[in-house]
Design a protein around this motif. Structure first.
Motif, PDB file in Angstrom:
ATOM      1  N   PHE A 115       0.860  -1.201   0.000  1.00  0.00           N
ATOM      2  CA  PHE A 115       0.000   0.000   0.000  1.00  0.00           C
ATOM      3  C   PHE A 115       0.889   1.241   0.000  1.00  0.00           C
ATOM      4  N   PHE A 116       0.911   1.903  -1.139  1.00  0.00           N
ATOM      5  CA  PHE A 116       1.710   3.135  -1.210  1.00  0.00           C
ATOM      6  C   PHE A 116       1.095   4.070  -2.233  1.00  0.00           C
ATOM      7  N   ASP A 117       1.473   5.302  -2.118  1.00  0.00           N
ATOM      8  CA  ASP A 117       1.010   6.326  -3.062  1.00  0.00           C
ATOM      9  C   ASP A 117       1.647   6.033  -4.430  1.00  0.00           C
ATOM     10  N   LYS A 118       0.787   5.741  -5.412  1.00  0.00           N
ATOM     11  CA  LYS A 118       1.287   5.338  -6.750  1.00  0.00           C
ATOM     12  C   LYS A 118       2.218   6.407  -7.341  1.00  0.00           C
ATOM     13  N   ALA A 119       1.919   7.655  -7.065  1.00  0.00           N
ATOM     14  CA  ALA A 119       2.729   8.736  -7.636  1.00  0.00           C
ATOM     15  C   ALA A 119       4.139   8.748  -7.032  1.00  0.00           C
ATOM     16  N   LYS A 120       4.245   8.379  -5.770  1.00  0.00           N
ATOM     17  CA  LYS A 120       5.554   8.440  -5.079  1.00  0.00           C
ATOM     18  C   LYS A 120       6.310   7.118  -5.148  1.00  0.00           C
ATOM     19  N   GLY A 121       5.585   5.991  -5.252  1.00  0.00           N
ATOM     20  CA  GLY A 121       6.228   4.673  -5.216  1.00  0.00           C
ATOM     21  C   GLY A 121       6.475   4.257  -3.774  1.00  0.00           C
ATOM     22  N   PRO A 122       6.877   2.985  -3.584  1.00  0.00           N
ATOM     23  CA  PRO A 122       7.074   2.492  -2.214  1.00  0.00           C
ATOM     24  C   PRO A 122       8.253   3.163  -1.522  1.00  0.00           C
ATOM     25  N   ASP A 123       8.192   3.233  -0.204  1.00  0.00           N
ATOM     26  CA  ASP A 123       9.274   3.810   0.604  1.00  0.00           C
ATOM     27  C   ASP A 123      10.357   2.739   0.770  1.00  0.00           C
ATOM     28  N   THR A 124      11.252   2.694  -0.205  1.00  0.00           N
ATOM     29  CA  THR A 124      12.234   1.595  -0.230  1.00  0.00           C
ATOM     30  C   THR A 124      13.207   1.675   0.951  1.00  0.00           C
ATOM     31  N   ALA A 125      13.485   2.877   1.431  1.00  0.00           N
ATOM     32  CA  ALA A 125      14.405   3.013   2.578  1.00  0.00           C
ATOM     33  C   ALA A 125      13.780   2.330   3.804  1.00  0.00           C
TER      34      ALA A 125
END
Ligand SMILES: N[C@@H](CCC(=O)N[C@@H](CS)C(=O)NCC(=O)O)C(=O)O
Length: 208
Positions: A115-125
């Protein structure tokens, strides 16, 4: 006897743990598929979380409390032993599961991966930072199940049912599968417990 109702959607791990207990005990129940924060859930859980339970005049929230009630109220084998040390060990592993395993696997890895904001992408950090902590949890659980194949004693308890849906979810992700595979006792434990009818009968329907 009044009908036992487990309220919550089937893809919730905590709902599944409680349902697994009902299946293992042979306790008949109805699943009422309500989402977190729905009026039906908020009426029982002050924070709106699932599962909640209704049984006649009894309404409960928090999965471990629900599990204790079902285990003591319904006939069939006990999955929270009466013997004080084993009972305390079930508490111990349920707490560890909720405070550490759920936190690192579900809250810090699975949820931000899915679940993440499609515009921002997943919080990989954030996701990457969870991996060493997940590995620590897996190491602890591997050592705990190495002797008997269970967290407490020599047979299945609610401690196993609490943590198994989290570990099975982890294995749906390549990085998670890779971590579990490093721990042979843990990998065998997940395979064995997820092979039980109580796990397969409580599978959520495929997501659309
Ligand atoms: N400590 C609670 C945790 C329950 C929980 O985290 N449920 C999740 C679904 S698996 C939920 O309702 N999340 C929505 C929310 O927190 O608003 C229990 O053991 O019942």
């Amino acid at each position: 006897m009044a009908e036992l109702e487990i309220v919550g959607v089937p893809f919730s791990n905590y709902v599944r743990s409680v349902r697994m207990l009902c299946e293992e005990k042979g306790a008949a129940y109805k699943l009422v598929p309500s989402l977190p924060q729905s009026p039906e859930v908020v009426a029982i859980h002050p924070a709106g979380q699932i599962p909640v339970m209704r049984h006649g005049d009894v309404a409960l929230f928090e999965s471990k409390a629900i599990a204790t009630y079902i285990d003591r109220t319904f006939p069939g084998p006990k999955f929270i032993p009466d013997e004080p040390v084993a009972q305390a060990q079930v508490e111990q592993w349920v707490s560890y599961g909720n405070v550490k395993v759920d936190r690192w696997i579900m809250r810090e890895f699975v949820v931000p991966s899915v679940f993440f904001d499609k515009a921002k992408g997943p919080d990989t950090a954030r996701i990457t930072a969870s991996l060493p902590e997940i590995e620590k949890c897996c190491k602890v659980l591997d050592a705990a199940v190495a002797k008997t194949g269970h967290l407490v004693g020599t047979s299945l308890t609610y401690a196993d049912m609490n943590v198994i849906p989290m570990l099975a979810t982890l294995q749906n992700f390549p990085a998670g599968k890779e971590i579990v595979a490093k721990y042979p006792a843990l990998a065998a434990y997940v395979t064995n417990v997820t092979g039980r009818p109580s796990y397969t009968n409580t599978a959520p329907p495929p997501r659309k």
